[in-house]
Design a protein around this motif. Sequence first.
Motif, PDB file in Angstrom:
ATOM      1  N   PHE A  34       3.162  12.903  90.993  1.00  0.00           N
ATOM      2  CA  PHE A  34       2.117  12.706  89.983  1.00  0.00           C
ATOM      3  C   PHE A  34       1.999  13.929  89.072  1.00  0.00           C
ATOM      4  N   ILE A  35       2.043  15.109  89.649  1.00  0.00           N
ATOM      5  CA  ILE A  35       1.983  16.341  88.851  1.00  0.00           C
ATOM      6  C   ILE A  35       3.168  16.406  87.891  1.00  0.00           C
ATOM      7  N   LYS A  36       4.357  16.112  88.413  1.00  0.00           N
ATOM      8  CA  LYS A  36       5.550  16.137  87.551  1.00  0.00           C
ATOM      9  C   LYS A  36       5.419  15.131  86.415  1.00  0.00           C
ATOM     10  N   LYS A  37       4.867  13.967  86.703  1.00  0.00           N
ATOM     11  CA  LYS A  37       4.691  12.944  85.674  1.00  0.00           C
ATOM     12  C   LYS A  37       3.803  13.447  84.540  1.00  0.00           C
ATOM     13  N   ILE A  38       2.688  14.067  84.894  1.00  0.00           N
ATOM     14  CA  ILE A  38       1.773  14.601  83.873  1.00  0.00           C
ATOM     15  C   ILE A  38       2.467  15.688  83.059  1.00  0.00           C
ATOM     16  N   LEU A  39       3.157  16.585  83.724  1.00  0.00           N
ATOM     17  CA  LEU A  39       3.850  17.669  83.024  1.00  0.00           C
ATOM     18  C   LEU A  39       4.927  17.125  82.091  1.00  0.00           C
ATOM     19  N   GLN A  40       5.693  16.165  82.555  1.00  0.00           N
ATOM     20  CA  GLN A  40       6.757  15.593  81.736  1.00  0.00           C
ATOM     21  C   GLN A  40       6.205  14.838  80.532  1.00  0.00           C
ATOM     22  N   GLU A  41       5.073  14.181  80.709  1.00  0.00           N
ATOM     23  CA  GLU A  41       4.437  13.484  79.593  1.00  0.00           C
ATOM     24  C   GLU A  41       4.070  14.448  78.466  1.00  0.00           C
ATOM     25  N   HIS A  42       3.846  15.715  78.820  1.00  0.00           N
ATOM     26  CA  HIS A  42       3.474  16.723  77.818  1.00  0.00           C
ATOM     27  C   HIS A  42       4.617  17.689  77.547  1.00  0.00           C
ATOM     28  N   HIS A  43       5.832  17.297  77.943  1.00  0.00           N
ATOM     29  CA  HIS A  43       7.061  18.042  77.637  1.00  0.00           C
ATOM     30  C   HIS A  43       7.008  19.477  78.148  1.00  0.00           C
ATOM     31  N   ILE A  44       6.408  19.649  79.314  1.00  0.00           N
ATOM     32  CA  ILE A  44       6.348  20.966  79.954  1.00  0.00           C
ATOM     33  C   ILE A  44       7.527  21.080  80.917  1.00  0.00           C
ATOM     34  N   SER A  45       8.272  22.159  80.800  1.00  0.00           N
ATOM     35  CA  SER A  45       9.498  22.338  81.574  1.00  0.00           C
ATOM     36  C   SER A  45       9.209  22.553  83.044  1.00  0.00           C
ATOM     37  N   ILE A  46       9.895  21.801  83.879  1.00  0.00           N
ATOM     38  CA  ILE A  46       9.774  21.937  85.323  1.00  0.00           C
ATOM     39  C   ILE A  46      10.943  22.768  85.840  1.00  0.00           C
ATOM     40  N   VAL A  47      10.626  23.744  86.663  1.00  0.00           N
ATOM     41  CA  VAL A  47      11.650  24.621  87.228  1.00  0.00           C
ATOM     42  C   VAL A  47      12.250  23.956  88.462  1.00  0.00           C
ATOM     43  N   GLU A  48      13.551  23.844  88.479  1.00  0.00           N
ATOM     44  CA  GLU A  48      14.218  23.257  89.640  1.00  0.00           C
ATOM     45  C   GLU A  48      14.217  24.260  90.793  1.00  0.00           C
ATOM     46  N   THR A  49      13.724  23.822  91.946  1.00  0.00           N
ATOM     47  CA  THR A  49      13.673  24.681  93.131  1.00  0.00           C
ATOM     48  C   THR A  49      14.075  23.864  94.359  1.00  0.00           C
ATOM     49  N   THR A  50      14.098  24.529  95.490  1.00  0.00           N
ATOM     50  CA  THR A  50      14.387  23.849  96.751  1.00  0.00           C
ATOM     51  C   THR A  50      13.112  23.464  97.493  1.00  0.00           C
ATOM     52  N   LEU A  51      11.965  23.575  96.841  1.00  0.00           N
ATOM     53  CA  LEU A  51      10.707  23.204  97.490  1.00  0.00           C
ATOM     54  C   LEU A  51      10.713  21.720  97.853  1.00  0.00           C
ATOM     55  N   LYS A  52      10.286  21.418  99.065  1.00  0.00           N
ATOM     56  CA  LYS A  52      10.198  20.026  99.507  1.00  0.00           C
ATOM     57  C   LYS A  52       9.042  19.320  98.802  1.00  0.00           C
ATOM     58  N   THR A  53       7.925  20.007  98.677  1.00  0.00           N
ATOM     59  CA  THR A  53       6.769  19.519  97.917  1.00  0.00           C
ATOM     60  C   THR A  53       6.226  20.666  97.080  1.00  0.00           C
ATOM     61  N   GLY A  54       5.376  20.315  96.111  1.00  0.00           N
ATOM     62  CA  GLY A  54       4.899  21.329  95.179  1.00  0.00           C
ATOM     63  C   GLY A  54       5.761  21.370  93.934  1.00  0.00           C
ATOM     64  N   VAL A  55       5.212  21.979  92.888  1.00  0.00           N
ATOM     65  CA  VAL A  55       5.890  22.015  91.593  1.00  0.00           C
ATOM     66  C   VAL A  55       5.733  23.404  90.982  1.00  0.00           C
ATOM     67  N   ILE A  56       6.790  23.886  90.361  1.00  0.00           N
ATOM     68  CA  ILE A  56       6.731  25.085  89.535  1.00  0.00           C
ATOM     69  C   ILE A  56       7.203  24.703  88.146  1.00  0.00           C
ATOM     70  N   ALA A  57       6.397  25.037  87.153  1.00  0.00           N
ATOM     71  CA  ALA A  57       6.732  24.743  85.758  1.00  0.00           C
ATOM     72  C   ALA A  57       6.614  26.022  84.946  1.00  0.00           C
ATOM     73  N   GLU A  58       7.060  25.964  83.688  1.00  0.00           N
ATOM     74  CA  GLU A  58       7.005  27.159  82.849  1.00  0.00           C
ATOM     75  C   GLU A  58       6.710  26.772  81.406  1.00  0.00           C
ATOM     76  N   ILE A  59       5.982  27.647  80.745  1.00  0.00           N
ATOM     77  CA  ILE A  59       5.674  27.505  79.324  1.00  0.00           C
ATOM     78  C   ILE A  59       5.975  28.832  78.646  1.00  0.00           C
ATOM     79  N   GLY A  60       6.665  28.781  77.533  1.00  0.00           N
ATOM     80  CA  GLY A  60       7.023  30.002  76.816  1.00  0.00           C
ATOM     81  C   GLY A  60       8.518  30.219  76.838  1.00  0.00           C
ATOM     82  N   THR A  61       9.018  30.825  75.776  1.00  0.00           N
ATOM     83  CA  THR A  61      10.460  31.043  75.649  1.00  0.00           C
ATOM     84  C   THR A  61      10.832  32.513  75.685  1.00  0.00           C
TER      85      THR A  61
END
Length: 382
Positions: A34-61
Amino acid sequence: MVVDTAFFDKLTAIRHHLHQYPELSGQEFETTAFIKKILQEHHISIVETTLKTGVIAEIGTKEEVIIGLRADIDALPILEATNLDYASVNAGAMHACGHDFHTTSLLGAAILLKQYEDQLPGKVYLIFQPAEEIFQGAKEVIDVLDFSHWSGLVGFHNSPDLPLGAISARLSRQMASVDRFHVIIHGTGTHAAHPDQGNDPIVTGSQIITNLQAIISRHVPASEQAVLSITHVEAGSTWNVIPDTFQFEGTIRTFDETVRETIIQQTKKIIQNTADNYNQTVTIDWITGPGPVNNDEALYQLITPAVTSIGTEFIAAKSNLGGEDFAFYQEHVATYFASIGTGKGIPLHHPAFLIDDHALTYSVHYYLKAVETLLQINLGVI
């Protein structure tokens, strides 16, 4: 940055959804999706990790300054008793600590920050952390992120004891270290009519629990705060049989490492010696949790005046013997942690725990003001 009512109505709907579908520590699969869905809807970059659950995203270049915002996402094994329209539909799980509120607050801040991404002179990491309630999630995040070039990490916890919108923090000893223990006394069971034919572990366990209560009063200086609580006791299955085992669980909470070690040593010594005196064996499972939550002094002096401006009032925090695995991050990056009042007064971890949704106004702006302060920009946050 002027935030309209419709936006906070949207956030309220998000929180209600999260509250209705809570998931326990390490099992936050649907929450993560659900968190990823909200972030993707707003074009926020999700960081690929090995986490089983949880999300890390980033804003800024830009990489000149790197900071982070953290929220926890897991729920508790509690049967909800709120009668809310959006009460938990997952039996035996409840957001009784307000992590749904924390998650929503970070999502709100992320959505707004994304609109100003081109203006950010640095990068903001968004950490939606799993498994805080079992003190594992922060360590999992630390394993997948490199904090060596970060300027700061900011978090908060809701506080039902504070007035709505009030902000509270202190420089040190904000929250306590946490240790958990599980003890099994191994005796010899027998018929209750013939206790002499066995070796009763209930007598031993009861003696241990009584003796443990003297540790704080006799081994900890009166100037220090510390707690030793026995929280779960279990033995036997019927009225006329002495069981083979007696088990109990508990926790210690401290602010000072020397005091912590003293209590641990004394606890283990009392358990072992008492079991020996009764010619019984003992199994001690000691789970070391996070240390005390302390704010980095430079960040405290910088951020506190800034975030105070968005709250209804600032209240100097008292030391809280509750624990937070946010403390693990302190070992790797400068951190700042505060409490935000949610106004309902029902204690954390209570089956009837409630949060006033209007607190989202303050929590979202708390994150944004921290970003403004650490990146030294003005987004026009109100």
